[in-house]
Design a protein around this motif. Sequence first.
Motif, PDB file in Angstrom:
ATOM      1  N   LEU A 138      -6.847  -7.095 -15.272  1.00 32.29           N
ATOM      2  CA  LEU A 138      -7.139  -7.757 -14.314  1.00 32.29           C
ATOM      3  C   LEU A 138      -7.884  -8.718 -15.512  1.00 32.29           C
ATOM      4  CD1 LEU A 138     -10.321  -5.239 -13.510  1.00 32.29           C
ATOM      5  CD2 LEU A 138      -8.620  -6.224 -11.767  1.00 32.29           C
ATOM      6  N   GLY A 139      -6.811 -10.287 -15.013  1.00 39.07           N
ATOM      7  CA  GLY A 139      -7.584 -11.738 -14.990  1.00 39.07           C
ATOM      8  C   GLY A 139      -7.925 -12.959 -14.340  1.00 39.07           C
ATOM      9  N   ILE A 140      -8.297 -13.710 -14.707  1.00 37.80           N
ATOM     10  CA  ILE A 140      -8.542 -15.099 -13.489  1.00 37.80           C
ATOM     11  C   ILE A 140      -7.842 -16.270 -14.381  1.00 37.80           C
ATOM     12  CG2 ILE A 140     -11.171 -15.262 -14.525  1.00 37.80           C
ATOM     13  CD1 ILE A 140     -11.812 -15.330 -11.930  1.00 37.80           C
ATOM     14  N   THR A 141      -7.643 -17.152 -13.921  1.00 43.10           N
ATOM     15  CA  THR A 141      -7.451 -18.596 -14.238  1.00 43.10           C
ATOM     16  C   THR A 141      -7.907 -19.760 -13.407  1.00 43.10           C
ATOM     17  OG1 THR A 141      -5.257 -17.679 -15.083  1.00 43.10           O
ATOM     18  CG2 THR A 141      -5.562 -19.908 -14.865  1.00 43.10           C
ATOM     19  N   PRO A 142      -8.853 -20.071 -13.991  1.00 41.47           N
ATOM     20  CA  PRO A 142      -9.421 -21.019 -13.071  1.00 41.47           C
ATOM     21  C   PRO A 142      -8.811 -22.846 -13.949  1.00 41.47           C
ATOM     22  CG  PRO A 142     -10.944 -21.029 -14.519  1.00 41.47           C
ATOM     23  CD  PRO A 142     -10.274 -19.698 -14.261  1.00 41.47           C
ATOM     24  N   GLY A 143      -8.072 -22.998 -12.997  1.00 46.38           N
ATOM     25  CA  GLY A 143      -7.530 -25.018 -13.399  1.00 46.38           C
ATOM     26  C   GLY A 143      -7.295 -25.747 -12.386  1.00 46.38           C
ATOM     27  N   ILE A 144      -6.882 -27.330 -12.936  1.00 46.94           N
ATOM     28  CA  ILE A 144      -7.034 -28.328 -12.187  1.00 46.94           C
ATOM     29  C   ILE A 144      -6.009 -28.984 -13.036  1.00 46.94           C
ATOM     30  CG2 ILE A 144      -8.397 -29.504 -14.624  1.00 46.94           C
ATOM     31  CD1 ILE A 144      -9.679 -30.749 -12.456  1.00 46.94           C
TER      32      ILE A 144
END
Length: 393
Positions: A181-187
């Motif tokens: 399970l993974g999560i990646t926020p970014g801009i």
Amino acid sequence: MSMRVARSVFVLFYVLVGALPVIAAEEPAETLASTAVVGLRGGFDSSPTNSKGEKGSPTLTGFASWNYLRGTAQDGYGLDLLLVDTQYDPRQLAASRSHALTLKHTTGISETLSLQSSLAIENEQSWSRRRNALTWRERLNLSLGSFRLFANGEARLAALNERNVFANGDFLPQDENLATLGITPGIAWRQGETEIGVSFTTSSTRFTNGTDYLGMRRDNYRLQPNLFVSTALKGASFEASLSPLQVIFPDREFENEKKLLYTAKLRVPYDWLTLDLSSGRTVEDTTLPFAVINLVTQHEGKLTARFNDTNALSLTVRQKLEDYLGLDATTRTSSIGLDYARGLGNGMTATASAAWRKTKDTGLEAVPAFVVQLGLQKQLDFSEPGKSAKKGG
């Protein structure tokens, strides 16, 4: 992957495929892009497993790909399919295959907000590696002028089994099953052809078997910030990323790892020549003893000469290093090859290739090998652009 899991995967696949026409009926798509490539290559490989003293084998590879998109990349649904099967002399080596199916759907929530969903099924079988995987991804994109905000979520189930080539070992009695399970926020910021951005990935991997065949727990957490950039100028393009990775083993049965990962790609066209350079360092899961992470470093240079609309010749140089962290074992492969392609018209292309490679495994002698192949492929286009009225935002 157990039979129960495999059965669930195929049931889910058929349900989704059956649901796609319903989605299309509710909102007519703007366009239909549908292209396929089918082909056949045959030849000879002097050492298909890169083993000392091995006899060569004739090879026959059949391949097919299909890319389908109804609507647009911002609001539509699609399918990507890739099938590759290679047959060898059955007295020496079983067939190898690589199959991948990805179902995609993008929903335009507003003019600036969209949600991308995908479900991917993969199957890889070779003389030294077996892998089956089911991956579900969700991606939320928000455009704010020159800025782009995004958040990725991923869930993956995989069954993995590798042969210990360093000890001439066989496959494990049963696959290692793992869930991630993974999560990646970014801009990201974009101006013209240039984009610069940052993201941060956190993920957790659990081995559902509990312990491996040596009684060790392989569960781990991964933290990975990422800086990326891409730009283009006068036909040339460049993209790169830099990612310091930290792998943490909560049960302390393996050493924590800190590695710098990266990617870099450069394309420079000049008249009838095109130069492609790429370099990257990534990580893969492995089932080898005392190792959980395979650190893969690859470099490639390719020079393509397109003499006219129907004839092209490419020279490719590659180097690949696989480092099984904790096992103190590496595999280094170097190769150089020539590829010729001639367009025959009506989507048909004839190919001829020859390559030399050398493989060196820790503790074993280096093994040189050569491959020669002739091939024929056909490109098919079933696209229907601009048939339907434009959808509202």
